[in-house]
Design a protein around this motif. Structure first.
Motif, PDB file in Angstrom:
ATOM      1  N   PHE A  30       0.806  -1.263   0.117  1.00 32.05           N
ATOM      2  CA  PHE A  30       0.071   0.039  -0.131  1.00 32.05           C
ATOM      3  C   PHE A  30       0.805   1.229  -0.174  1.00 32.05           C
ATOM      4  O   PHE A  30       1.924   1.355   0.601  1.00 32.05           O
ATOM      5  CB  PHE A  30      -0.832  -0.009   1.235  1.00 32.05           C
ATOM      6  CG  PHE A  30      -1.861  -0.992   1.266  1.00 32.05           C
ATOM      7  CD1 PHE A  30      -3.134  -0.630   0.697  1.00 32.05           C
ATOM      8  CD2 PHE A  30      -1.946  -2.309   1.613  1.00 32.05           C
ATOM      9  CE1 PHE A  30      -4.257  -1.355   0.575  1.00 32.05           C
ATOM     10  CE2 PHE A  30      -3.037  -3.126   1.571  1.00 32.05           C
ATOM     11  CZ  PHE A  30      -4.000  -2.749   1.087  1.00 32.05           C
ATOM     12  N   ASP A  62      -0.053   6.961   1.792  1.00 24.99           N
ATOM     13  CA  ASP A  62      -1.459   7.581   1.730  1.00 24.99           C
ATOM     14  C   ASP A  62      -2.446   6.698   1.996  1.00 24.99           C
ATOM     15  O   ASP A  62      -3.239   6.845   2.841  1.00 24.99           O
ATOM     16  CB  ASP A  62      -1.746   8.580   0.446  1.00 24.99           C
ATOM     17  CG  ASP A  62      -0.885   9.886   0.684  1.00 24.99           C
ATOM     18  OD1 ASP A  62      -0.235  10.255   1.490  1.00 24.99           O
ATOM     19  OD2 ASP A  62      -0.682  10.764  -0.555  1.00 24.99           O
ATOM     20  N   GLU A  63      -2.651   5.745   1.272  1.00 23.19           N
ATOM     21  CA  GLU A  63      -3.501   4.702   1.487  1.00 23.19           C
ATOM     22  C   GLU A  63      -3.490   4.062   2.666  1.00 23.19           C
ATOM     23  O   GLU A  63      -4.427   3.598   3.439  1.00 23.19           O
ATOM     24  CB  GLU A  63      -3.239   3.437   0.510  1.00 23.19           C
ATOM     25  CG  GLU A  63      -3.716   3.754  -0.983  1.00 23.19           C
ATOM     26  CD  GLU A  63      -3.055   2.941  -2.063  1.00 23.19           C
ATOM     27  OE1 GLU A  63      -3.863   2.553  -2.875  1.00 23.19           O
ATOM     28  OE2 GLU A  63      -2.012   2.259  -1.763  1.00 23.19           O
ATOM     29  N   ARG A 123      -4.824   6.377   5.412  1.00 27.06           N
ATOM     30  CA  ARG A 123      -6.252   6.367   5.409  1.00 27.06           C
ATOM     31  C   ARG A 123      -6.720   5.174   5.905  1.00 27.06           C
ATOM     32  O   ARG A 123      -7.789   5.397   6.722  1.00 27.06           O
ATOM     33  CB  ARG A 123      -6.578   6.404   3.932  1.00 27.06           C
ATOM     34  CG  ARG A 123      -7.936   7.352   3.647  1.00 27.06           C
ATOM     35  CD  ARG A 123      -8.106   7.639   2.197  1.00 27.06           C
ATOM     36  NE  ARG A 123      -6.946   8.370   1.562  1.00 27.06           N
ATOM     37  CZ  ARG A 123      -6.215   7.912   0.471  1.00 27.06           C
ATOM     38  NH1 ARG A 123      -6.861   6.884   0.050  1.00 27.06           N
ATOM     39  NH2 ARG A 123      -5.491   8.547   0.121  1.00 27.06           N
TER      40      ARG A 123
END
Length: 53
Positions: free
Chosen positions: A32, A35-36, A39
């Motif tokens: 990932f 940012d992912e 989140r």
């Protein structure tokens, strides 16, 4: 709230922070993006620690 209760609560926050960091690191290791991963960590925290319906 007395000092012992406050210390215990702060230690619990520390434990949760360490667990979330491990979760983030695992997401990054799985590919990932940063940012992912962040989140997903935030969404997990909302679900786990947010108000119950």
């Amino acid at each position: 709230m007395n000092t012992a209760e406050w210390d215990q609560m702060m230690m619990a926050f520390c434990d949760v922070a360490k667990m979330m960091a491990k979760y983030r690191d695992e997401l990054l290791a799985q590919g990932f993006s940063r940012d992912e991963a962040l989140r997903l960590v935030v969404e997990y925290q909302k679900q786990a620690l947010g108000p119950k319906k």
